[in-house]
Design an enzyme around this catalytic site. Structure first.
Site, mmCIF file in Angstrom:
data_model
loop_
_atom_site.group_PDB
_atom_site.id
_atom_site.type_symbol
_atom_site.label_atom_id
_atom_site.label_comp_id
_atom_site.label_asym_id
_atom_site.label_seq_id
_atom_site.Cartn_x
_atom_site.Cartn_y
_atom_site.Cartn_z
ATOM 1 N N GLY A 207 -44.072 145.155 -43.071
ATOM 2 C CA GLY A 207 -44.007 145.175 -44.528
ATOM 3 C C GLY A 207 -44.655 146.366 -45.211
ATOM 4 N N SER A 208 -44.727 147.512 -44.518
ATOM 5 C CA SER A 208 -45.391 148.648 -45.175
ATOM 6 C C SER A 208 -44.554 149.198 -46.333
ATOM 7 C CB SER A 208 -45.734 149.746 -44.170
ATOM 8 O OG SER A 208 -44.581 150.388 -43.701
ATOM 9 N N ARG B 25 -25.285 131.801 -39.801
ATOM 10 C CA ARG B 25 -25.715 132.864 -40.710
ATOM 11 C C ARG B 25 -25.482 132.440 -42.160
ATOM 12 N NH1 ARG B 25 -26.369 138.195 -40.072
ATOM 13 N NH2 ARG B 25 -25.611 137.997 -37.961
ATOM 14 N N MET C 145 -34.377 142.766 -40.402
ATOM 15 C CA MET C 145 -33.699 143.065 -39.144
ATOM 16 C C MET C 145 -32.427 142.246 -38.912
ATOM 17 S SD MET C 145 -35.430 145.522 -38.037
ATOM 18 C CE MET C 145 -34.917 145.738 -36.345
ATOM 19 N N HIS D 160 -33.650 153.259 -44.383
ATOM 20 C CA HIS D 160 -33.325 153.444 -42.965
ATOM 21 C C HIS D 160 -34.011 154.723 -42.483
ATOM 22 C CE1 HIS D 160 -30.903 153.106 -39.332
ATOM 23 N NE2 HIS D 160 -30.720 154.416 -39.424
ATOM 24 N N ASP E 273 -25.642 150.104 -42.249
ATOM 25 C CA ASP E 273 -26.284 151.326 -42.759
ATOM 26 C C ASP E 273 -25.260 152.292 -43.348
ATOM 27 O OD1 ASP E 273 -28.747 150.338 -41.805
ATOM 28 O OD2 ASP E 273 -28.372 151.170 -39.817
ATOM 29 N N GLU F 271 -40.905 157.536 -46.032
ATOM 30 C CA GLU F 271 -40.276 156.301 -46.527
ATOM 31 C C GLU F 271 -41.070 155.727 -47.691
ATOM 32 O OE1 GLU F 271 -39.076 153.313 -43.654
ATOM 33 O OE2 GLU F 271 -39.116 154.793 -42.059
HETATM 34 C C1 GRF Z 1 -38.921 151.114 -41.489
HETATM 35 O O1 GRF Z 1 -38.927 152.217 -40.616
HETATM 36 C C2 GRF Z 1 -37.593 150.992 -42.176
HETATM 37 O O2 GRF Z 1 -36.980 152.230 -42.431
HETATM 38 C C3 GRF Z 1 -36.772 150.239 -41.159
HETATM 39 O O3 GRF Z 1 -37.675 149.308 -40.596
HETATM 40 C C4 GRF Z 1 -38.997 149.798 -40.731
HETATM 41 C C5 GRF Z 1 -39.756 148.757 -41.493
HETATM 42 O O4 GRF Z 1 -41.124 149.039 -41.590
HETATM 43 N N1 GRF Z 1 -35.602 149.642 -41.764
HETATM 44 P P1 GRF Z 1 -42.037 148.175 -42.553
HETATM 45 O O5 GRF Z 1 -41.865 146.708 -42.159
HETATM 46 O O6 GRF Z 1 -41.613 148.437 -43.971
HETATM 47 O O7 GRF Z 1 -43.434 148.660 -42.287
#
Ligand code: GRF
Length: 215
Positions: free
Chosen positions: A16-17, A69, A94, A113, A149, A178
């Site tokens: 969740g960063s 789903r 994911m 992404h 994507d 990001e």
């Molecule tokens: C990030 O690299 C994002 O681009 C990808 O998954 C990762 C998630 O990282 N889709 P976080 O959970 O936001 O730390």
């Protein structure tokens, strides 16, 4: 934060960063939005705890609890309806969203992404970039369509690939970008007039068009 702030829901699966980067940018007043709900399909996701530490409502909706789903997505949509979410931000979520889900929020689902799309969609993308020998990689914030994507690109930031980078080295430097790119993209989409032209997201210099209106 004001009551006119756009309600955003965030979908996560892990640490969740990017969620934290969005929440902190909102807190600093950089994005006219408020995060009304964080949902993880993984109950053990560290991001749920980080969200709660930031005072956000955060719940697990585990996909394993549902037979299909469609049933899992229906449960998430019910949560989103309950908080009147207008935008959905995928932050390390994911699972692929169905086209039915995406259609519920036309051009209002955003993803980040860790590559310069359309290069290297899918998983383990930093390793893909290294194996291919590219000298530049980076991250892409894009609107989500029914593909993998593949939706219209909002913003990208480039990162140099160094000769002896491991996938972890590269991932760490991309992640720093990001955390700048996602808040900046969300800010632009909410503040600047824009439209989709073909598969391009076009931002306008003046208020000639609405936010996401057709050109
Ligand atoms: C990030 O690299 C994002 O681009 C990808 O998954 C990762 C998630 O990282 N889709 P976080 O959970 O936001 O730390």
């Amino acid at each position: 934060m004001t009551s006119s702030a756009t309600p955003i829901a965030v979908l996560i699966s892990g640490r969740g960063s990017n969620l934290v980067a969005l929440a902190e940018a909102i807190e600093r007043g950089e994005i006219p939005a408020r995060i009304v709900l964080v949902v993880s399909n993984e109950p053990a996701a560290a991001g749920l705890e980080r969200a709660r530490e930031l005072g956000l409502e955060a719940v697990a909706v585990p996909h394993r609890d549902f037979g299909s789903r469609a049933a899992h997505e229906a449960a998430i949509l019910e949560r989103f309806d309950g908080v009147a979410a207008e935008w959905i931000c995928l932050a390390g979520y994911m699972r692929l969203l169905s086209s039915d889900f995406v259609r519920r929020y036309p051009n209002r689902v955003l993803n980040i992404h860790p590559s310069l799309l359309p290069a290297f969609p899918g998983l383990e993308v930093q390793q893909q970039a290294i194996d291919h020998g590219v000298k530049l990689s980076g991250c892409t914030v894009h609107l989500v369509d029914a593909g993998l994507d593949s939706g219209p690109i909002v913003l990208q930031r480039a990162v140099a690939v160094r000769s002896h980078d491991t996938a972890d080295d590269l991932a760490a430097r991309i992640l720093e970008q990001e955390h700048l790119a996602y808040p900046e993209a969300m800010r632009k989409l909410l503040v600047e007039p824009w439209a989709i032209e073909g598969r391009k997201v076009v931002f306008f210099p003046s208020s000639a068009a609405g936010h996401g209106d057709p050109p």
